[in-house]
Design an enzyme around this catalytic site. Structure first.
Site, PDB file in Angstrom:
ATOM      1  N   LEU B 155      45.664  54.123  44.699  1.00 40.39           N
ATOM      2  CA  LEU B 155      46.127  53.814  46.059  1.00 40.39           C
ATOM      3  C   LEU B 155      44.939  53.890  47.025  1.00 40.39           C
ATOM      4  O   LEU B 155      44.933  54.647  47.982  1.00 40.39           O
ATOM      5  CB  LEU B 155      47.253  54.766  46.469  1.00 40.39           C
ATOM      6  CG  LEU B 155      48.164  54.257  47.600  1.00 40.39           C
ATOM      7  CD1 LEU B 155      49.008  53.089  47.125  1.00 40.39           C
ATOM      8  CD2 LEU B 155      49.076  55.372  48.122  1.00 40.39           C
ATOM      9  N   GLY B 156      43.921  53.047  46.737  1.00 37.11           N
ATOM     10  CA  GLY B 156      42.763  52.941  47.629  1.00 37.11           C
ATOM     11  C   GLY B 156      43.022  51.870  48.677  1.00 37.11           C
ATOM     12  O   GLY B 156      44.173  51.646  49.064  1.00 37.11           O
ATOM     13  N   SER B 157      41.952  51.202  49.088  1.00 33.56           N
ATOM     14  CA  SER B 157      42.145  50.247  50.188  1.00 33.56           C
ATOM     15  C   SER B 157      42.980  49.051  49.746  1.00 33.56           C
ATOM     16  O   SER B 157      43.818  48.565  50.503  1.00 33.56           O
ATOM     17  CB  SER B 157      40.798  49.810  50.771  1.00 33.56           C
ATOM     18  OG  SER B 157      40.079  49.026  49.851  1.00 33.56           O
ATOM     19  N   ILE B 158      42.791  48.586  48.504  1.00 31.47           N
ATOM     20  CA  ILE B 158      43.631  47.476  48.033  1.00 31.47           C
ATOM     21  C   ILE B 158      45.050  47.966  47.737  1.00 31.47           C
ATOM     22  O   ILE B 158      46.035  47.372  48.178  1.00 31.47           O
ATOM     23  CB  ILE B 158      43.026  46.811  46.770  1.00 31.47           C
ATOM     24  CG1 ILE B 158      41.698  46.119  47.114  1.00 31.47           C
ATOM     25  CG2 ILE B 158      44.000  45.804  46.172  1.00 31.47           C
ATOM     26  CD1 ILE B 158      41.045  45.390  45.964  1.00 31.47           C
ATOM     27  N   SER B 177      46.932  58.247  41.684  1.00 29.06           N
ATOM     28  CA  SER B 177      45.644  58.185  42.347  1.00 29.06           C
ATOM     29  C   SER B 177      44.962  59.519  42.048  1.00 29.06           C
ATOM     30  O   SER B 177      45.600  60.443  41.556  1.00 29.06           O
ATOM     31  CB  SER B 177      45.878  58.006  43.849  1.00 29.06           C
ATOM     32  OG  SER B 177      44.859  57.240  44.443  1.00 29.06           O
ATOM     33  N   ARG B 178      43.678  59.600  42.359  1.00 28.15           N
ATOM     34  CA  ARG B 178      42.999  60.864  42.072  1.00 28.15           C
ATOM     35  C   ARG B 178      43.717  62.027  42.749  1.00 28.15           C
ATOM     36  O   ARG B 178      43.906  63.087  42.195  1.00 28.15           O
ATOM     37  CB  ARG B 178      41.538  60.811  42.519  1.00 28.15           C
ATOM     38  CG  ARG B 178      40.625  60.240  41.451  1.00 28.15           C
ATOM     39  CD  ARG B 178      39.207  60.182  41.930  1.00 28.15           C
ATOM     40  NE  ARG B 178      39.075  59.235  43.041  1.00 28.15           N
ATOM     41  CZ  ARG B 178      37.921  58.862  43.578  1.00 28.15           C
ATOM     42  NH1 ARG B 178      36.796  59.385  43.115  1.00 28.15           N
ATOM     43  NH2 ARG B 178      37.865  57.997  44.566  1.00 28.15           N
ATOM     44  N   GLY B 234      41.775  44.592  39.207  1.00 23.56           N
ATOM     45  CA  GLY B 234      40.661  45.530  39.354  1.00 23.56           C
ATOM     46  C   GLY B 234      39.453  45.067  38.546  1.00 23.56           C
ATOM     47  O   GLY B 234      38.656  44.251  39.003  1.00 23.56           O
ATOM     48  N   ARG B 235      39.354  45.618  37.341  1.00 21.78           N
ATOM     49  CA  ARG B 235      38.297  45.212  36.420  1.00 21.78           C
ATOM     50  C   ARG B 235      38.920  45.109  35.033  1.00 21.78           C
ATOM     51  O   ARG B 235      39.848  45.849  34.703  1.00 21.78           O
ATOM     52  CB  ARG B 235      37.173  46.261  36.381  1.00 21.78           C
ATOM     53  CG  ARG B 235      36.260  46.266  37.590  1.00 21.78           C
ATOM     54  CD  ARG B 235      35.314  45.064  37.601  1.00 21.78           C
ATOM     55  NE  ARG B 235      34.416  45.076  38.760  1.00 21.78           N
ATOM     56  CZ  ARG B 235      34.680  44.501  39.923  1.00 21.78           C
ATOM     57  NH1 ARG B 235      35.830  43.876  40.103  1.00 21.78           N
ATOM     58  NH2 ARG B 235      33.799  44.544  40.910  1.00 21.78           N
ATOM     59  N   GLU B 264      34.318  38.719  30.493  1.00 26.13           N
ATOM     60  CA  GLU B 264      34.343  37.466  31.256  1.00 26.13           C
ATOM     61  C   GLU B 264      33.060  36.670  31.012  1.00 26.13           C
ATOM     62  O   GLU B 264      32.004  37.265  30.886  1.00 26.13           O
ATOM     63  CB  GLU B 264      34.482  37.791  32.743  1.00 26.13           C
ATOM     64  CG  GLU B 264      35.801  38.466  33.048  1.00 26.13           C
ATOM     65  CD  GLU B 264      35.886  39.016  34.475  1.00 26.13           C
ATOM     66  OE1 GLU B 264      34.978  38.737  35.276  1.00 26.13           O
ATOM     67  OE2 GLU B 264      36.844  39.738  34.756  1.00 26.13           O
ATOM     68  N   HIS B 282      38.755  35.665  37.704  1.00 25.06           N
ATOM     69  CA  HIS B 282      38.140  36.685  38.561  1.00 25.06           C
ATOM     70  C   HIS B 282      37.913  36.136  39.968  1.00 25.06           C
ATOM     71  O   HIS B 282      36.766  36.023  40.431  1.00 25.06           O
ATOM     72  CB  HIS B 282      36.824  37.171  37.954  1.00 25.06           C
ATOM     73  CG  HIS B 282      36.396  38.505  38.512  1.00 25.06           C
ATOM     74  ND1 HIS B 282      35.768  39.472  37.773  1.00 25.06           N
ATOM     75  CD2 HIS B 282      36.536  39.053  39.752  1.00 25.06           C
ATOM     76  CE1 HIS B 282      35.517  40.539  38.529  1.00 25.06           C
ATOM     77  NE2 HIS B 282      35.983  40.305  39.737  1.00 25.06           N
ATOM     78  N   ALA B 284      40.344  37.019  42.638  1.00 16.37           N
ATOM     79  CA  ALA B 284      41.317  37.638  43.548  1.00 16.37           C
ATOM     80  C   ALA B 284      40.753  37.856  44.943  1.00 16.37           C
ATOM     81  O   ALA B 284      41.456  37.768  45.928  1.00 16.37           O
ATOM     82  CB  ALA B 284      41.823  38.958  42.974  1.00 16.37           C
TER      83      ALA B 284
END
Lengths: 319, 319
Positions: B155-158, B177-178, B234-235, B264, B282, B284
């Site tokens: 639950l970061g900025s994105i 989240s952390r 994300g990744r 990728e 990739h 987004a």
């Protein structure tokens, strides 16, 4: 008039022959819908007080003539352009739709189509599936939704939900509707041309009627402009399809997300090769969850009718 | 240390040779980034105080060795798993990313992918383009977003923007989240397995690190279940891709919307024929609008550095 003893058989199914249909609610309610192949059909046809219209099966004067005792027409879809409302009014027949049962689906799909066209989701998927990523490396960029001016054509039950969903994306929302709504914070334009002039995208979600036929015409498309996007989840005939195709093919419009077409299931073949168009087969409101909602509304309307209670989602025939 | 007279040439571009790049901000700011082909490159490489890392170009110890005077590494992307943060910390080099400049795009795309997978937008588009609508008439139904439990991984900025966008759709939102965030109304799960057990869909939008590598593993996919949907913006390495492919091919997962992959631009070929998977290259966070935002942040960080002002989006290397 049917009495309490025969209302078990007082409702009948009306559907286009090719419109296959199962009866998810038959076991729950107080009537027994039947099909034309049933030997008892002529009897029930002649006595039915309720006609249940499956999907977009047309119900015109010649159809109504087959149901001499009908008092209520129960639609199983949100739209009702397939039902001749003037004819129903003239015969003193009441009409219900499924009201807002499918509205959330419709609004969700409108957002899905808008994001898909703007951000080129389907086109990107096609790009990767064609094996082009390792070859061409990058894919043409889409555009951001935030900051865009989105115009909603018809702020009814779907349009209102579209607007609510758009709010957190940071769009500027405006609308046109028969009347200005006092309760909403969005800018109102009295006609679609002014709305288009002040919008980057238009989401078409009003009902189809004589007044709204081809409401998205050449002038509106011109006003929307080269980068403009049209999303149509209402009815195909809300948009002048021939003009829309011309604008898209000629690069005079940015893109389109189309769930509905003027002559379904035919889709103008020029659209099938365009990367800035997302096409779907009239499915915006079809999820099992919403279908169940819709069937609940159908059942509730029929039950209310036979119990002489107020109908849930009656269409105002005098509007 | 460079003095005020030579800071015009105190920043240098670092990029993978195949990572083509134009310099949208070069005319706006106080330095002149240069390329390896420039005859002055060896001079600038030896004296540069700022290294600008283009996109996901790796910046490891052996690369840092080429820049003996570097004090600041300026990333041009939101993620920073391509930068060796431990090595930067050891060398007392500060690092910035583009912070939340691309976050809205990422969140928008996550919603687009989720709607696309759930409601089968891309698959429906493929269905119509293949000419199947007039032949098969109907298309398999998707599912409704409203009422679903959506779990946000990170639950970061994105992630925060994803949650805000989901609210009006009527989803139940939870996250891992952390740390538990005191300000948000969503249910917190201390680990992704518990979150998956209590979710219908997962949206993966955390940073990639040693701790989050393959955070979506076999156990998590099993917990998510047969109807579960994974969206990854994300990744690629956040998800154990081999397991994901097995689950999707075996029908043990409902679907996936994937913008990122482990190798990728290679995409597992098994995915290319699945209708419940939406694939994108990739992209987004790539819109011109957000790219401009990102470049503004890059410029602001570099300017702040040379003016000895606080950096805008510095990464905490001691976390």
């Amino acid at each position: 008039m049917a009495n309490n003893n025969n209302h078990l058989y007082a409702a009948i199914i009306h559907r286009r022959p090719d419109f296959k249909f199962s009866f998810p609610w038959a076991k729950h309610i107080i009537f027994n819908p039947i099909e034309p192949s049933d030997p008892l059909y002529p009897v029930h046809r002649a006595s039915a007080r309720v006609v249940i219209v499956i999907g977009p099966s047309p119900l015109k004067a010649e159809h109504l003539d087959q149901y001499p005792c009908v008092e209520l027409v129960v639609g199983t879809s949100a739209g009702y352009d397939h039902i001749d409302l003037a004819e129903c009014r003239a015969r003193n027949i009441r009409v219900t739709s499924t009201g807002s049962a499918y509205s959330e689906d419709g609004a969700d799909y409108a957002i899905g189509l808008l994001l898909d066209v703007l951000r080129r989701v389907s086109a990107a998927d096609r790009f990767v599936r064609a094996g082009l990523w390792p070859v061409k490396d990058s894919y043409p960029l889409g555009n951001k939704l935030g900051g865009k001016r989105v115009g909603i054509v018809g702020l009814g039950s779907i349009g209102t939900l579209v607007a609510k969903r758009l709010e957190p994306f940071g769009c500027t929302i405006a609308y046109t509707s028969r009347n200005k709504k006092s309760q909403v914070p969005y800018a109102f334009y009295p006609n679609v041309l002014d709305l288009a002039t002040n919008s980057d995208s238009l989401i078409v979600c009003c009902a189809l009627s004589e007044k709204t036929h081809h409401i998205i015409n050449r002038d509106v498309l011109t006003a929307l402009g080269k980068n403009g996007i049209i999303v149509n989840i209402g009815r195909g005939a809300l948009v002048d399809e021939k003009e829309l195709v011309k604008f898209l093919v000629g690069g005079e419009l940015g893109g389109a997300g189309l769930d509905v077409f003027e002559n379904e299931p035919e889709v103008p073949k020029e659209l099938l090769t365009l990367d800035n168009v997302v096409i779907s087969p009239h499915k915006a409101v079809l999820t099992p969850e919403s279908f169940a909602n819709g069937m609940e509304v159908v059942t509730a309307n029929i039950t209310a009718f036979f119990l002489n209670k107020p109908l849930l989602s009656e269409i105002n025939l005098y509007d």
